[in-house]
Design an enzyme around this catalytic site. Sequence first.
Site, PDB file in Angstrom:
ATOM      1  N   THR B  95       0.870  -1.172   0.000  1.00 39.19           N
ATOM      2  CA  THR B  95       0.000   0.000   0.000  1.00 39.19           C
ATOM      3  C   THR B  95       0.905   1.219   0.000  1.00 39.19           C
ATOM      4  O   THR B  95       1.661   1.451   0.949  1.00 39.19           O
ATOM      5  CB  THR B  95      -0.919   0.012   1.231  1.00 39.19           C
ATOM      6  OG1 THR B  95      -1.778  -1.126   1.168  1.00 39.19           O
ATOM      7  CG2 THR B  95      -1.762   1.286   1.266  1.00 39.19           C
ATOM      8  N   LYS B 170      -7.230   1.236  -2.968  1.00 37.21           N
ATOM      9  CA  LYS B 170      -6.875   0.833  -1.601  1.00 37.21           C
ATOM     10  C   LYS B 170      -7.058   2.002  -0.637  1.00 37.21           C
ATOM     11  O   LYS B 170      -7.506   1.815   0.502  1.00 37.21           O
ATOM     12  CB  LYS B 170      -5.427   0.318  -1.550  1.00 37.21           C
ATOM     13  CG  LYS B 170      -4.930  -0.069  -0.150  1.00 37.21           C
ATOM     14  CD  LYS B 170      -5.645  -1.282   0.420  1.00 37.21           C
ATOM     15  CE  LYS B 170      -5.301  -1.538   1.888  1.00 37.21           C
ATOM     16  NZ  LYS B 170      -4.007  -2.159   2.102  1.00 37.21           N
ATOM     17  N   LYS B 238       0.225   5.196   8.527  1.00 41.21           N
ATOM     18  CA  LYS B 238       0.910   5.381   7.240  1.00 41.21           C
ATOM     19  C   LYS B 238      -0.109   5.496   6.101  1.00 41.21           C
ATOM     20  O   LYS B 238      -0.058   6.407   5.275  1.00 41.21           O
ATOM     21  CB  LYS B 238       1.855   4.198   6.955  1.00 41.21           C
ATOM     22  CG  LYS B 238       2.497   4.249   5.570  1.00 41.21           C
ATOM     23  CD  LYS B 238       2.932   2.871   5.053  1.00 41.21           C
ATOM     24  CE  LYS B 238       1.790   2.107   4.445  1.00 41.21           C
ATOM     25  NZ  LYS B 238       2.170   0.895   3.683  1.00 41.21           N
TER      26      LYS B 238
END
Lengths: 289, 289
Positions: B95, B170, B238
Amino acid sequence: MNIGFIGLGVMGASMAGHLLAAGHRLGITTRTASKAQGLLDQGAHWYPTPAALVTDCEVVFTIVGYPQDVEAVYFGSDGLMSALQAGQILVDMTTSSPELAIRIATATEERLALALDAPVSGGDKGAREAALSIMVGGDAKAFETIKPLFDLMGKNIVYQGPAGSGQHCKLCNQIAIASNMLGVCEALAYAKRSGLDPHLVLSSISTGAAGSWSLSNLAPRILDGDFEPGFFIKHFIKDMKLAVESAQSLGFDAPGLSLALKQYQSAAQQGLENAGTQALFRVYTKQED
Amino acid sequence: MNIGFIGLGVMGASMAGHLLAAGHRLGITTRTASKAQGLLDQGAHWYPTPAALVTDCEVVFTIVGYPQDVEAVYFGSDGLMSALQAGQILVDMTTSSPELAIRIATATEERLALALDAPVSGGDKGAREAALSIMVGGDAKAFETIKPLFDLMGKNIVYQGPAGSGQHCKLCNQIAIASNMLGVCEALAYAKRSGLDPHLVLSSISTGAAGSWSLSNLAPRILDGDFEPGFFIKHFIKDMKLAVESAQSLGFDAPGLSLALKQYQSAAQQGLENAGTQALFRVYTKQED
Protein backbone atom coordinates in the site's frame (compact mmCIF):
# COMPACT_ATOMS: atom_id res chain seq x y z
CA MET A 1 -54.89 -7.72 25.14
CA ASN A 2 -56.38 -4.25 25.08
CA ILE A 3 -53.70 -2.24 23.35
CA GLY A 4 -53.41 1.47 22.62
CA PHE A 5 -51.16 2.88 19.89
CA ILE A 6 -50.15 6.52 19.40
CA GLY A 7 -48.09 7.63 16.40
CA LEU A 8 -49.37 6.25 13.12
CA GLY A 9 -46.56 7.44 10.87
CA VAL A 10 -45.03 5.18 8.22
CA MET A 11 -43.50 2.91 10.85
CA GLY A 12 -46.19 3.15 13.55
CA ALA A 13 -49.04 2.28 11.16
CA SER A 14 -47.29 -0.97 10.16
CA MET A 15 -46.44 -1.85 13.77
CA ALA A 16 -50.01 -1.19 15.00
CA GLY A 17 -51.32 -3.20 12.06
CA HIS A 18 -49.33 -6.27 13.17
CA LEU A 19 -50.84 -6.03 16.67
CA LEU A 20 -54.36 -5.74 15.26
CA ALA A 21 -53.80 -8.61 12.81
CA ALA A 22 -52.75 -10.86 15.69
CA GLY A 23 -56.23 -10.45 17.21
CA HIS A 24 -55.64 -7.83 19.86
CA ARG A 25 -58.11 -5.01 20.52
CA LEU A 26 -56.48 -1.83 19.22
CA GLY A 27 -57.32 1.69 20.33
CA ILE A 28 -55.80 4.66 18.53
CA THR A 29 -55.71 8.43 18.70
CA THR A 30 -54.16 10.69 16.08
CA ARG A 31 -53.91 14.41 15.48
CA THR A 32 -54.38 13.78 11.75
CA ALA A 33 -57.64 11.84 11.24
CA SER A 34 -56.67 10.55 7.78
CA LYS A 35 -53.75 8.60 9.23
CA ALA A 36 -56.20 6.51 11.28
CA GLN A 37 -58.58 5.46 8.52
CA GLY A 38 -56.77 2.33 7.35
CA LEU A 39 -56.64 0.88 10.85
CA LEU A 40 -60.22 1.94 11.66
CA ASP A 41 -61.36 0.06 8.55
CA GLN A 42 -59.64 -3.02 9.97
CA GLY A 43 -61.49 -2.70 13.29
CA ALA A 44 -59.41 -0.34 15.43
CA HIS A 45 -61.21 1.97 17.86
CA TRP A 46 -60.87 5.74 17.84
CA TYR A 47 -60.26 7.92 20.94
CA PRO A 48 -60.13 11.71 21.07
CA THR A 49 -57.09 12.01 23.37
CA PRO A 50 -54.26 9.95 24.91
CA ALA A 51 -56.03 10.27 28.28
CA ALA A 52 -59.26 8.81 26.87
CA LEU A 53 -57.31 6.06 25.14
CA VAL A 54 -55.30 4.91 28.14
CA THR A 55 -58.47 4.44 30.22
CA ASP A 56 -59.45 1.43 28.10
CA CYS A 57 -56.00 -0.14 27.67
CA GLU A 58 -53.66 -2.53 29.47
CA VAL A 59 -50.71 -1.25 27.47
CA VAL A 60 -50.11 1.83 25.31
CA PHE A 61 -47.36 2.03 22.69
CA THR A 62 -46.11 5.39 21.44
CA ILE A 63 -43.85 6.17 18.50
CA VAL A 64 -43.92 9.86 17.63
CA GLY A 65 -41.43 12.27 16.06
CA TYR A 66 -39.42 14.34 18.48
CA PRO A 67 -38.81 14.36 22.26
CA GLN A 68 -41.19 17.34 22.55
CA ASP A 69 -43.93 15.20 20.98
CA VAL A 70 -43.22 12.46 23.53
CA GLU A 71 -43.39 15.08 26.27
CA ALA A 72 -46.79 16.28 25.04
CA VAL A 73 -48.26 12.78 24.68
CA TYR A 74 -47.13 11.72 28.16
CA PHE A 75 -47.20 14.92 30.24
CA GLY A 76 -49.52 17.28 28.32
CA SER A 77 -53.07 18.10 29.41
CA ASP A 78 -55.11 15.06 28.31
CA GLY A 79 -51.79 13.21 28.14
CA LEU A 80 -51.24 9.61 29.21
CA MET A 81 -50.10 10.48 32.74
CA SER A 82 -53.27 12.42 33.46
CA ALA A 83 -55.38 9.23 33.33
CA LEU A 84 -52.84 6.47 34.04
CA GLN A 85 -53.96 3.78 36.49
CA ALA A 86 -52.10 1.22 38.58
CA GLY A 87 -50.85 -1.82 36.66
CA GLN A 88 -50.97 -0.27 33.20
CA ILE A 89 -47.86 -0.37 30.99
CA LEU A 90 -46.56 2.47 28.79
CA VAL A 91 -44.02 1.72 26.05
CA ASP A 92 -42.30 4.58 24.24
CA MET A 93 -40.72 3.38 20.98
CA THR A 94 -39.74 6.87 19.78
CA THR A 95 -35.99 7.51 19.57
CA SER A 96 -35.82 10.06 22.37
CA SER A 97 -33.59 11.17 25.22
CA PRO A 98 -32.56 8.72 27.96
CA GLU A 99 -33.32 11.44 30.52
CA LEU A 100 -36.91 11.77 29.30
CA ALA A 101 -37.27 7.96 29.44
CA ILE A 102 -36.19 8.07 33.08
CA ARG A 103 -38.65 10.92 33.83
CA ILE A 104 -41.47 8.91 32.24
CA ALA A 105 -40.49 5.80 34.23
CA THR A 106 -40.40 7.75 37.49
CA ALA A 107 -43.77 9.41 36.88
CA THR A 108 -45.26 6.07 35.82
CA GLU A 109 -44.01 4.28 38.92
CA GLU A 110 -45.44 7.00 41.13
CA ARG A 111 -48.83 5.97 39.70
CA LEU A 112 -48.04 2.28 40.40
CA ALA A 113 -47.85 1.65 36.67
CA LEU A 114 -44.87 0.45 34.57
CA ALA A 115 -42.86 1.95 31.70
CA LEU A 116 -40.50 0.75 29.01
CA ASP A 117 -38.35 2.71 26.58
CA ALA A 118 -38.06 0.60 23.45
CA PRO A 119 -36.71 2.44 20.41
CA VAL A 120 -36.24 0.49 17.22
CA SER A 121 -34.04 0.26 14.19
CA GLY A 122 -34.86 -1.23 10.82
CA GLY A 123 -36.86 1.58 9.22
CA ASP A 124 -40.04 1.39 7.17
CA LYS A 125 -39.03 -1.96 5.75
CA GLY A 126 -38.31 -3.49 9.15
CA ALA A 127 -41.64 -2.19 10.47
CA ARG A 128 -43.55 -3.54 7.47
CA GLU A 129 -41.89 -6.96 7.65
CA ALA A 130 -42.05 -7.18 11.48
CA ALA A 131 -38.26 -7.43 11.45
CA LEU A 132 -37.31 -4.50 13.67
CA SER A 133 -34.48 -4.55 16.15
CA ILE A 134 -36.05 -3.43 19.46
CA MET A 135 -33.78 -2.11 22.23
CA VAL A 136 -35.58 -2.20 25.54
CA GLY A 137 -35.00 -0.39 28.82
CA GLY A 138 -37.16 -0.17 31.94
CA ASP A 139 -39.00 -2.51 34.25
CA ALA A 140 -37.89 -6.13 33.68
CA LYS A 141 -41.28 -7.63 34.58
CA ALA A 142 -43.04 -5.27 32.19
CA PHE A 143 -40.60 -6.48 29.51
CA GLU A 144 -41.62 -10.10 30.13
CA THR A 145 -45.30 -9.14 29.85
CA ILE A 146 -44.80 -7.15 26.65
CA LYS A 147 -42.30 -9.51 24.96
CA PRO A 148 -45.01 -11.42 23.00
CA LEU A 149 -46.21 -8.09 21.58
CA PHE A 150 -42.66 -7.04 20.64
CA ASP A 151 -42.36 -10.40 18.88
CA LEU A 152 -45.22 -9.32 16.60
CA MET A 153 -43.24 -6.23 15.54
CA GLY A 154 -39.59 -7.26 15.57
CA LYS A 155 -37.01 -10.01 15.37
CA ASN A 156 -34.00 -8.90 17.40
CA ILE A 157 -35.46 -7.93 20.77
CA VAL A 158 -32.94 -7.30 23.55
CA TYR A 159 -33.57 -6.15 27.11
CA GLN A 160 -30.77 -3.69 27.80
CA GLY A 161 -31.36 -2.69 31.43
CA PRO A 162 -33.16 -0.12 33.58
CA ALA A 163 -35.13 2.90 32.33
CA GLY A 164 -33.23 4.85 29.68
CA SER A 165 -31.15 1.84 28.59
CA GLY A 166 -33.17 1.28 25.43
CA GLN A 167 -32.57 4.92 24.44
CA HIS A 168 -28.88 4.73 25.34
CA CYS A 169 -28.55 1.62 23.15
CA LYS A 170 -30.31 3.29 20.23
CA LEU A 171 -27.93 6.23 20.57
CA CYS A 172 -24.99 3.76 20.38
CA ASN A 173 -26.54 2.53 17.14
CA GLN A 174 -26.75 6.06 15.74
CA ILE A 175 -23.21 6.91 16.92
CA ALA A 176 -21.85 3.90 15.02
CA ILE A 177 -23.79 4.84 11.89
CA ALA A 178 -22.87 8.54 12.03
CA SER A 179 -19.11 8.22 11.61
CA ASN A 180 -19.47 5.31 9.21
CA MET A 181 -21.52 7.54 6.89
CA LEU A 182 -18.57 9.96 6.79
CA GLY A 183 -16.36 7.07 5.71
CA VAL A 184 -18.78 5.79 3.08
CA CYS A 185 -19.31 9.22 1.52
CA GLU A 186 -15.65 10.24 1.68
CA ALA A 187 -14.53 6.95 0.12
CA LEU A 188 -17.01 7.29 -2.76
CA ALA A 189 -16.23 10.96 -3.29
CA TYR A 190 -12.48 10.23 -3.26
CA ALA A 191 -13.06 7.41 -5.78
CA LYS A 192 -14.82 9.79 -8.16
CA ARG A 193 -12.32 12.57 -7.63
CA SER A 194 -9.37 10.29 -8.34
CA GLY A 195 -10.90 9.14 -11.63
CA LEU A 196 -11.85 5.62 -10.55
CA ASP A 197 -15.10 3.91 -11.46
CA PRO A 198 -16.83 3.90 -8.05
CA HIS A 199 -18.84 0.78 -8.97
CA LEU A 200 -15.56 -1.10 -9.46
CA VAL A 201 -14.28 0.33 -6.18
CA LEU A 202 -17.37 -0.99 -4.38
CA SER A 203 -16.80 -4.43 -5.88
CA SER A 204 -13.28 -4.37 -4.41
CA ILE A 205 -14.02 -2.97 -0.96
CA SER A 206 -17.61 -3.91 0.01
CA THR A 207 -16.92 -7.44 1.16
CA GLY A 208 -13.72 -6.89 3.18
CA ALA A 209 -12.65 -4.95 6.26
CA ALA A 210 -14.25 -1.75 4.89
CA GLY A 211 -17.59 -3.49 4.51
CA SER A 212 -20.71 -2.24 6.26
CA TRP A 213 -24.47 -2.21 5.93
CA SER A 214 -24.26 1.38 4.69
CA LEU A 215 -21.59 0.58 2.11
CA SER A 216 -23.60 -2.37 0.77
CA ASN A 217 -27.04 -0.74 0.92
CA LEU A 218 -26.61 3.03 0.62
CA ALA A 219 -23.48 3.40 -1.55
CA PRO A 220 -25.14 1.78 -4.60
CA ARG A 221 -28.09 4.17 -4.18
CA ILE A 222 -25.68 7.11 -4.04
CA LEU A 223 -24.07 5.97 -7.30
CA ASP A 224 -27.52 5.64 -8.88
CA GLY A 225 -28.28 9.24 -7.84
CA ASP A 226 -31.08 7.92 -5.60
CA PHE A 227 -31.33 10.20 -2.58
CA GLU A 228 -34.91 9.24 -1.61
CA PRO A 229 -35.37 8.86 2.13
CA GLY A 230 -35.14 5.46 3.76
CA PHE A 231 -34.26 7.52 6.82
CA PHE A 232 -34.64 11.31 6.70
CA ILE A 233 -31.59 13.52 7.27
CA LYS A 234 -33.72 15.74 9.57
CA HIS A 235 -34.48 12.75 11.80
CA PHE A 236 -30.88 11.59 11.84
CA ILE A 237 -29.84 15.11 12.88
CA LYS A 238 -32.37 14.89 15.75
CA ASP A 239 -30.88 11.58 16.87
CA MET A 240 -27.28 12.81 16.63
CA LYS A 241 -28.20 15.90 18.68
CA LEU A 242 -29.70 13.62 21.34
CA ALA A 243 -26.51 11.57 21.32
CA VAL A 244 -24.26 14.64 21.56
CA GLU A 245 -26.32 16.01 24.45
CA SER A 246 -26.35 12.69 26.25
CA ALA A 247 -22.61 12.22 25.72
CA GLN A 248 -21.98 15.70 27.10
CA SER A 249 -24.09 14.99 30.17
CA LEU A 250 -21.97 11.85 30.70
CA GLY A 251 -18.77 13.89 30.32
CA PHE A 252 -17.86 11.89 27.22
CA ASP A 253 -16.31 13.41 24.13
CA ALA A 254 -17.23 11.82 20.77
CA PRO A 255 -15.51 13.89 18.07
CA GLY A 256 -16.55 11.60 15.20
CA LEU A 257 -20.18 12.01 16.19
CA SER A 258 -19.78 15.79 16.49
CA LEU A 259 -18.17 15.97 13.05
CA ALA A 260 -20.92 13.83 11.51
CA LEU A 261 -23.58 16.11 13.04
CA LYS A 262 -21.78 19.15 11.62
CA GLN A 263 -21.57 17.59 8.14
CA TYR A 264 -25.25 16.60 8.21
CA GLN A 265 -26.18 20.11 9.33
CA SER A 266 -24.30 21.37 6.25
CA ALA A 267 -26.40 18.98 4.17
CA ALA A 268 -29.59 20.34 5.79
CA GLN A 269 -28.42 23.88 5.03
CA GLN A 270 -28.08 22.80 1.39
CA GLY A 271 -31.79 21.93 1.47
CA LEU A 272 -31.34 18.18 1.95
CA GLU A 273 -33.14 17.74 5.27
CA ASN A 274 -35.96 15.74 3.65
CA ALA A 275 -33.55 13.58 1.64
CA GLY A 276 -32.24 10.22 2.83
CA THR A 277 -29.12 10.00 4.97
CA GLN A 278 -27.11 8.87 1.91
CA ALA A 279 -27.49 12.41 0.51
CA LEU A 280 -24.60 13.40 2.80
CA PHE A 281 -22.55 12.47 -0.28
CA ARG A 282 -23.65 15.75 -1.85
CA VAL A 283 -21.79 17.74 0.80
CA TYR A 284 -18.61 16.16 -0.54
CA THR A 285 -19.35 16.33 -4.23
CA LYS A 286 -20.42 19.94 -4.12
CA GLN A 287 -16.68 20.65 -3.85
CA GLU A 288 -16.23 19.04 -7.23
CA ASP A 289 -18.68 21.23 -9.16
CA MET B 1 6.84 -18.97 -14.60
CA ASN B 2 10.06 -17.54 -13.22
CA ILE B 3 8.83 -15.35 -10.39
CA GLY B 4 10.67 -13.02 -8.04
CA PHE B 5 9.29 -11.95 -4.66
CA ILE B 6 10.55 -9.14 -2.45
CA GLY B 7 9.10 -8.50 1.01
CA LEU B 8 8.74 -11.66 3.08
CA GLY B 9 6.85 -10.19 6.01
CA VAL B 10 3.87 -11.98 7.56
CA MET B 11 1.77 -11.42 4.45
CA GLY B 12 4.48 -11.65 1.79
CA ALA B 13 5.81 -14.98 3.08
CA SER B 14 2.35 -16.57 2.76
CA MET B 15 1.75 -15.06 -0.68
CA ALA B 16 5.15 -16.19 -2.02
CA GLY B 17 4.52 -19.63 -0.53
CA HIS B 18 1.33 -19.99 -2.58
CA LEU B 19 3.24 -19.18 -5.79
CA LEU B 20 5.95 -21.72 -4.94
CA ALA B 21 3.40 -24.39 -3.98
CA ALA B 22 1.73 -23.98 -7.39
CA GLY B 23 4.97 -25.11 -9.05
CA HIS B 24 6.49 -21.80 -10.12
CA ARG B 25 10.20 -21.09 -9.81
CA LEU B 26 10.57 -18.57 -6.99
CA GLY B 27 13.50 -16.21 -6.53
CA ILE B 28 13.77 -14.12 -3.37
CA THR B 29 15.95 -11.48 -1.81
CA THR B 30 15.64 -10.21 1.75
CA ARG B 31 17.53 -7.85 3.98
CA THR B 32 16.91 -10.22 6.90
CA ALA B 33 18.27 -13.69 5.99
CA SER B 34 16.15 -15.52 8.58
CA LYS B 35 12.93 -14.44 6.88
CA ALA B 36 13.97 -16.37 3.76
CA GLN B 37 14.78 -19.72 5.36
CA GLY B 38 11.29 -21.25 5.27
CA LEU B 39 10.93 -20.61 1.55
CA LEU B 40 14.52 -21.66 0.78
CA ASP B 41 13.79 -24.98 2.49
CA GLN B 42 10.85 -25.39 0.13
CA GLY B 43 13.02 -24.78 -2.93
CA ALA B 44 13.14 -21.03 -3.43
CA HIS B 45 16.32 -19.44 -4.80
CA TRP B 46 18.26 -16.72 -3.02
CA TYR B 47 19.60 -13.53 -4.68
CA PRO B 48 21.75 -10.86 -3.06
CA THR B 49 19.92 -7.81 -4.50
CA PRO B 50 16.74 -6.85 -6.36
CA ALA B 51 18.88 -6.18 -9.45
CA ALA B 52 20.34 -9.70 -9.34
CA LEU B 53 16.87 -11.16 -8.77
CA VAL B 54 15.11 -9.41 -11.64
CA THR B 55 17.67 -10.68 -14.14
CA ASP B 56 16.33 -14.24 -13.79
CA CYS B 57 12.59 -13.40 -13.61
CA GLU B 58 9.63 -12.82 -15.91
CA VAL B 59 7.73 -11.09 -13.12
CA VAL B 60 8.72 -9.64 -9.74
CA PHE B 61 6.24 -9.02 -6.93
CA THR B 62 7.04 -6.58 -4.13
CA ILE B 63 5.24 -6.03 -0.85
CA VAL B 64 7.32 -4.00 1.56
CA GLY B 65 6.53 -1.60 4.40
CA TYR B 66 6.59 2.06 3.50
CA PRO B 67 6.74 4.11 0.29
CA GLN B 68 10.42 4.82 1.01
CA ASP B 69 11.04 1.06 1.01
CA VAL B 70 9.28 0.78 -2.36
CA GLU B 71 11.42 3.64 -3.62
CA ALA B 72 14.61 1.89 -2.50
CA VAL B 73 13.64 -1.49 -3.98
CA TYR B 74 12.69 0.02 -7.35
CA PHE B 75 14.96 3.04 -7.75
CA GLY B 76 17.90 2.38 -5.36
CA SER B 77 21.36 1.30 -6.50
CA ASP B 78 20.98 -2.44 -7.20
CA GLY B 79 17.25 -1.75 -7.37
CA LEU B 80 14.85 -3.36 -9.84
CA MET B 81 15.06 -0.54 -12.39
CA SER B 82 18.83 -0.80 -12.62
CA ALA B 83 18.58 -4.26 -14.26
CA LEU B 84 15.08 -4.29 -15.75
CA GLN B 85 14.77 -5.68 -19.27
CA ALA B 86 12.13 -5.34 -21.97
CA GLY B 87 9.03 -7.49 -21.45
CA GLN B 88 9.47 -8.06 -17.74
CA ILE B 89 6.60 -7.25 -15.39
CA LEU B 90 6.89 -5.55 -11.98
CA VAL B 91 3.98 -5.77 -9.53
CA ASP B 92 4.01 -3.63 -6.38
CA MET B 93 1.53 -4.94 -3.81
CA THR B 94 2.61 -2.57 -1.04
CA THR B 95 0.00 0.00 0.00
CA SER B 96 1.84 3.05 -1.30
CA SER B 97 1.19 6.38 -2.96
CA PRO B 98 -0.61 6.57 -6.32
CA GLU B 99 2.01 9.08 -7.46
CA LEU B 100 4.84 6.63 -6.78
CA ALA B 101 2.90 3.93 -8.67
CA ILE B 102 2.70 6.25 -11.66
CA ARG B 103 6.45 7.04 -11.42
CA ILE B 104 7.23 3.31 -11.35
CA ALA B 105 4.95 2.69 -14.34
CA THR B 106 6.57 5.49 -16.32
CA ALA B 107 10.11 4.33 -15.55
CA THR B 108 9.14 0.74 -16.34
CA GLU B 109 7.60 1.65 -19.68
CA GLU B 110 10.72 3.61 -20.63
CA ARG B 111 12.55 0.27 -20.34
CA LEU B 112 9.86 -1.42 -22.51
CA ALA B 113 8.72 -3.40 -19.49
CA LEU B 114 5.31 -3.34 -17.73
CA ALA B 115 4.14 -2.41 -14.23
CA LEU B 116 1.11 -3.03 -12.03
CA ASP B 117 0.18 -1.50 -8.69
CA ALA B 118 -1.80 -4.15 -6.84
CA PRO B 119 -2.28 -3.46 -3.12
CA VAL B 120 -4.34 -5.92 -1.13
CA SER B 121 -6.71 -6.11 1.78
CA GLY B 122 -7.50 -9.08 3.95
CA GLY B 123 -4.53 -9.10 6.31
CA ASP B 124 -2.45 -12.04 7.55
CA LYS B 125 -5.47 -14.31 7.45
CA GLY B 126 -6.39 -13.38 3.88
CA ALA B 127 -2.78 -13.91 2.79
CA ARG B 128 -2.56 -17.30 4.53
CA GLU B 129 -5.87 -18.50 3.10
CA ALA B 130 -5.25 -17.05 -0.39
CA ALA B 131 -8.39 -14.98 0.09
CA LEU B 132 -7.03 -11.46 -0.40
CA SER B 133 -8.88 -8.71 -2.18
CA ILE B 134 -6.44 -7.42 -4.82
CA MET B 135 -6.99 -3.96 -6.33
CA VAL B 136 -5.08 -3.61 -9.56
CA GLY B 137 -3.94 -0.60 -11.54
CA GLY B 138 -1.59 -0.34 -14.51
CA ASP B 139 -1.14 -1.97 -17.88
CA ALA B 140 -4.25 -4.00 -18.82
CA LYS B 141 -2.28 -6.60 -20.81
CA ALA B 142 0.09 -7.14 -17.91
CA PHE B 143 -2.99 -7.69 -15.73
CA GLU B 144 -4.21 -10.45 -18.06
CA THR B 145 -0.79 -12.10 -17.92
CA ILE B 146 -0.54 -11.91 -14.15
CA LYS B 147 -4.17 -12.76 -13.35
CA PRO B 148 -3.49 -16.52 -12.90
CA LEU B 149 -0.82 -15.63 -10.32
CA PHE B 150 -3.16 -13.24 -8.50
CA ASP B 151 -5.67 -16.10 -8.41
CA LEU B 152 -3.16 -18.09 -6.35
CA MET B 153 -3.08 -15.31 -3.72
CA GLY B 154 -6.55 -13.81 -3.66
CA LYS B 155 -10.24 -14.21 -4.33
CA ASN B 156 -11.63 -10.78 -5.16
CA ILE B 157 -9.34 -9.50 -7.91
CA VAL B 158 -10.51 -6.35 -9.68
CA TYR B 159 -8.75 -4.37 -12.39
CA GLN B 160 -9.39 -0.74 -11.45
CA GLY B 161 -7.75 1.19 -14.29
CA PRO B 162 -4.44 2.80 -15.31
CA ALA B 163 -1.30 3.09 -13.16
CA GLY B 164 -2.10 4.34 -9.66
CA SER B 165 -5.70 3.08 -9.75
CA GLY B 166 -4.95 0.11 -7.51
CA GLN B 167 -3.43 2.45 -4.94
CA HIS B 168 -6.32 4.92 -5.22
CA CYS B 169 -8.77 2.06 -4.65
CA LYS B 170 -6.88 0.83 -1.60
CA LEU B 171 -6.95 4.37 -0.20
CA CYS B 172 -10.76 4.36 -0.68
CA ASN B 173 -10.80 1.18 1.37
CA GLN B 174 -8.77 2.79 4.15
CA ILE B 175 -10.86 5.99 4.05
CA ALA B 176 -14.04 3.93 4.60
CA ILE B 177 -12.43 2.01 7.47
CA ALA B 178 -10.94 5.09 9.14
CA SER B 179 -14.18 6.92 9.96
CA ASN B 180 -15.99 3.67 10.72
CA MET B 181 -13.42 2.91 13.42
CA LEU B 182 -14.33 6.23 15.06
CA GLY B 183 -17.97 5.14 15.08
CA VAL B 184 -17.23 1.65 16.43
CA CYS B 185 -15.02 2.94 19.24
CA GLU B 186 -17.28 5.87 20.14
CA ALA B 187 -20.36 3.62 20.23
CA LEU B 188 -18.66 1.10 22.52
CA ALA B 189 -17.18 3.77 24.75
CA TYR B 190 -20.56 5.52 25.00
CA ALA B 191 -22.17 2.17 25.87
CA LYS B 192 -19.74 1.64 28.73
CA ARG B 193 -19.98 5.22 29.92
CA SER B 194 -23.77 5.12 30.00
CA GLY B 195 -23.76 1.97 32.12
CA LEU B 196 -24.94 -0.47 29.45
CA ASP B 197 -23.52 -3.95 28.97
CA PRO B 198 -21.63 -3.46 25.68
CA HIS B 199 -22.05 -7.15 24.76
CA LEU B 200 -25.82 -6.67 24.87
CA VAL B 201 -25.46 -3.48 22.84
CA LEU B 202 -23.53 -5.39 20.16
CA SER B 203 -26.26 -8.04 20.04
CA SER B 204 -28.77 -5.25 19.34
CA ILE B 205 -26.82 -3.20 16.81
CA SER B 206 -24.39 -5.51 14.96
CA THR B 207 -26.85 -6.96 12.48
CA GLY B 208 -28.73 -3.81 11.44
CA ALA B 209 -27.93 -0.49 9.79
CA ALA B 210 -25.00 0.09 12.17
CA GLY B 211 -23.45 -3.22 11.19
CA SER B 212 -19.97 -3.43 9.72
CA TRP B 213 -17.03 -5.80 9.43
CA SER B 214 -15.26 -3.81 12.14
CA LEU B 215 -18.25 -3.93 14.49
CA SER B 216 -18.62 -7.70 14.04
CA ASN B 217 -14.92 -8.58 14.07
CA LEU B 218 -13.07 -5.94 16.09
CA ALA B 219 -15.66 -4.81 18.67
CA PRO B 220 -15.79 -8.25 20.36
CA ARG B 221 -11.98 -8.21 20.58
CA ILE B 222 -12.12 -4.75 22.18
CA LEU B 223 -14.58 -6.03 24.78
CA ASP B 224 -12.30 -8.99 25.48
CA GLY B 225 -9.41 -6.57 26.06
CA ASP B 226 -7.62 -8.10 23.05
CA PHE B 227 -5.59 -5.36 21.38
CA GLU B 228 -3.18 -7.68 19.54
CA PRO B 229 -2.44 -6.53 16.01
CA GLY B 230 -4.39 -7.95 13.10
CA PHE B 231 -3.39 -4.68 11.47
CA PHE B 232 -0.86 -2.40 13.22
CA ILE B 233 -1.87 1.13 14.18
CA LYS B 234 1.49 2.37 12.83
CA HIS B 235 0.69 0.92 9.40
CA PHE B 236 -2.84 2.31 9.41
CA ILE B 237 -1.41 5.74 10.23
CA LYS B 238 0.91 5.38 7.24
CA ASP B 239 -2.06 4.54 4.99
CA MET B 240 -4.20 7.40 6.31
CA LYS B 241 -1.32 9.83 5.75
CA LEU B 242 -1.05 8.61 2.15
CA ALA B 243 -4.79 9.12 1.76
CA VAL B 244 -4.73 12.62 3.27
CA GLU B 245 -1.80 13.61 1.01
CA SER B 246 -3.47 12.15 -2.06
CA ALA B 247 -6.79 13.83 -1.21
CA GLN B 248 -5.00 17.15 -0.78
CA SER B 249 -3.26 16.79 -4.12
CA LEU B 250 -6.70 16.18 -5.67
CA GLY B 251 -8.08 19.29 -3.91
CA PHE B 252 -10.48 17.10 -1.95
CA ASP B 253 -11.30 17.66 1.72
CA ALA B 254 -12.05 14.54 3.81
CA PRO B 255 -12.62 15.74 7.39
CA GLY B 256 -13.63 12.30 8.71
CA LEU B 257 -10.35 10.86 7.45
CA SER B 258 -8.37 13.77 8.95
CA LEU B 259 -10.09 13.31 12.31
CA ALA B 260 -9.44 9.56 12.28
CA LEU B 261 -5.75 10.18 11.53
CA LYS B 262 -5.59 12.65 14.42
CA GLN B 263 -7.23 10.18 16.81
CA TYR B 264 -4.90 7.37 15.73
CA GLN B 265 -1.90 9.66 16.17
CA SER B 266 -3.12 10.23 19.75
CA ALA B 267 -3.22 6.46 20.17
CA ALA B 268 0.36 6.21 18.86
CA GLN B 269 1.42 8.94 21.30
CA GLN B 270 -0.06 6.77 24.07
CA GLY B 271 2.35 4.03 23.03
CA LEU B 272 -0.14 2.01 20.98
CA GLU B 273 1.55 2.15 17.58
CA ASN B 274 2.32 -1.58 17.67
CA ALA B 275 -1.17 -2.51 18.84
CA GLY B 276 -4.02 -3.45 16.50
CA THR B 277 -6.27 -0.79 15.02
CA GLN B 278 -9.01 -1.74 17.51
CA ALA B 279 -6.84 -0.22 20.26
CA LEU B 280 -8.17 3.18 19.14
CA PHE B 281 -10.82 2.38 21.76
CA ARG B 282 -8.25 3.24 24.46
CA VAL B 283 -8.12 6.85 23.32
CA TYR B 284 -11.79 7.08 24.29
CA THR B 285 -11.69 5.10 27.50
CA LYS B 286 -8.68 6.94 28.83
CA GLN B 287 -11.15 9.74 29.52
CA GLU B 288 -13.04 7.41 31.80
CA ASP B 289 -10.17 6.48 34.09
